[in-house]
Design a protein around this motif. Structure first.
Motif, short mmCIF file in Angstrom:
data_model
loop_
_atom_site.label_atom_id
_atom_site.label_comp_id
_atom_site.label_asym_id
_atom_site.label_seq_id
_atom_site.Cartn_x
_atom_site.Cartn_y
_atom_site.Cartn_z
N GLU A 20 47.60 83.33 32.32
CA GLU A 20 46.71 83.62 30.88
C GLU A 20 47.73 82.94 30.06
O GLU A 20 48.82 83.63 30.00
CB GLU A 20 46.29 84.91 30.88
N HIS A 57 56.86 92.74 31.00
CA HIS A 57 55.38 92.52 31.16
C HIS A 57 54.73 93.82 31.48
O HIS A 57 53.54 94.30 31.02
CB HIS A 57 55.12 91.55 32.12
N GLY A 71 39.93 87.54 42.70
CA GLY A 71 38.71 88.28 43.41
C GLY A 71 38.35 89.65 43.06
O GLY A 71 37.48 90.19 43.62
N SER A 86 48.21 95.87 38.67
CA SER A 86 48.10 94.60 38.29
C SER A 86 48.10 93.49 39.59
O SER A 86 48.30 93.91 40.48
CB SER A 86 48.71 94.13 37.21
#
Ligand code: KG4
Length: 338
Positions: free
Chosen positions: A12, A111, A179, A136
């Motif tokens: 992203e 992050h 997924g 994540s």
């Protein structure tokens, strides 16, 4: 103080403006998921090339949608670790150029600290200390968040991250990348006890986790059914898989919160969007009378606002980077050195 947050650690590209750490003025996200879906996972070079194509435009749009001009930006925060190194370098280099051009401070952000900070954007009343489960695509950790920039890892995965395990299980089930959401949808209506899947424990490390055995177990169930020519209860397998993941995550986080004496439990990261995980946490926190914070779905995944938010608190604690700032593929959340 208006901070422009830049995020490019995976697939992203994101840019956002956040005021005083808590108020989102804009939050632009360009997802490359479709481009990687073709290959069943993120292709690092494709990710870097797409970041470099869109990042300037996206940052410009974030400033414009915030109702500002460039002169209204007081600092640039950027994800500098951990992540795909080529992808990170694009964001870091852009942020360095922007900070230099605007003459404003440059703030490197970890992050996963950003994922935790997404909760500060969603819940104005939330302040450390608390126990956080960060789940994540690339990271899975139970974190003791003592302060905005003072935290330590209580437990972590020894192999795959929870999201990575979702993505791999989904792939063998024939579902598209990423997924997590398709697997969640397939699991709806499936019997979560249809298959008995492993819940791995690490001897002597009660808060650590392992997901690679679970992934292999799902692959074996599918191969066995194929070899015997038997029909596969795909919904049941997806539901049983989700149960195994959730039953690995939730009790560990609750045990850690109890041991550390926290009344507040926070969940963060892309997998925090998962319905089963959310529901299990709601039940567990209600039973133990603990406050639960999970961001709305749109703030669970990678975004620039969470980086700008954490960047604000890093700034307040004195963190600054110079033009020699580099990016790092790995870095512990509690040993942040840029
Ligand atoms: O936080 P994120 O956007 O990226 C990283 O920082 O890694 O997380 C992406 C991960 C992917 O593995 C994706 O499949 C997973 O979050 N994910 C989910 C759901 N939505 C996204 N996993 C389970 N259930 C979901 N609903």
């Amino acid at each position: 103080m208006n901070i422009l947050g830049i995020e490019s650690s995976c697939d992203e590209t994101a840019a956002a403006v956040v005021r005083d750490g808590r108020e989102i003025l804009s939050n632009e996200i360009f997802s490359q998921a479709d481009m990687h879906a073709l290959y069943g996972g993120v292709v690092p070079e494709i990710a870097s090339r797409n970041h470099i194509t869109v990042i300037s435009r996206l940052a410009g749009e974030a400033v414009k949608k915030a109702g500002l001009t460039k002169s209204g930006i007081d600092a640039i925060a950027v994800t500098a670790a951990p992540g795909l190194i080529g992808a990170l370098l694009v964001g870091v280099n852009f942020a360095k150029g922007a900070a230099l051009a605007l003459g404003v401070p440059l703030i490197p952000v970890h992050h996963v600290r950003g994922h935790i900070a997404a909760n500060y954007l969603a819940f104005p009343e939330l302040e450390p200390p608390f126990l956080c489960l960060a789940i994540s695509g690339g990271n899975t950790a139970i974190v003791d968040v003592r302060g905005y920039t003072d935290m330590s890892i209580v437990g972590a995965t020894h192999d795959d991250a929870a999201g990575e395990c979702f993505d791999k299980a989904a792939r063998v089930l024939g579902l598209p990348y990423p997924g997590g959401l398709p697997l969640q949808n397939l699991a709806e209506g499936g019997d979560d006890r249809a298959f008995s899947l492993p819940h791995a424990k690490i001897d002597g490390h009660p808060y650590d986790m392992s997901f690679s055995g679970l992934k292999t177990a799902v692959i074996n169930v599918i191969h066995n059914a194929q070899q015997k020519g038997e029909p596969l209860d795909r919904a049941g397998l997806a539901a049983s898989f989700q149960r195994a993941v959730s039953e690995t995550l939730v009790p560990r986080a609750m045990d850690a919160a109890r041991e550390l004496g926290y009344d507040t439990v926070v969940v963060a990261g892309g997998v925090a969007a998962n319905k089963r995980v959310r529901a299990d946490f709601e039940r567990a926190c209600e039973a133990e009378n603990k406050k639960l914070y999970i961001p709305p779905i749109k703030l669970c995944g990678d975004n620039g606002a969470m980086i700008a938010c954490q960047g604000y608190y890093e700034y307040l604690s004195g963190v600054r980077a110079g033009q020699e700032l580099n990016a790092y593929a790995t870095m512990d959340i509690d040993k942040v050195i840029f």
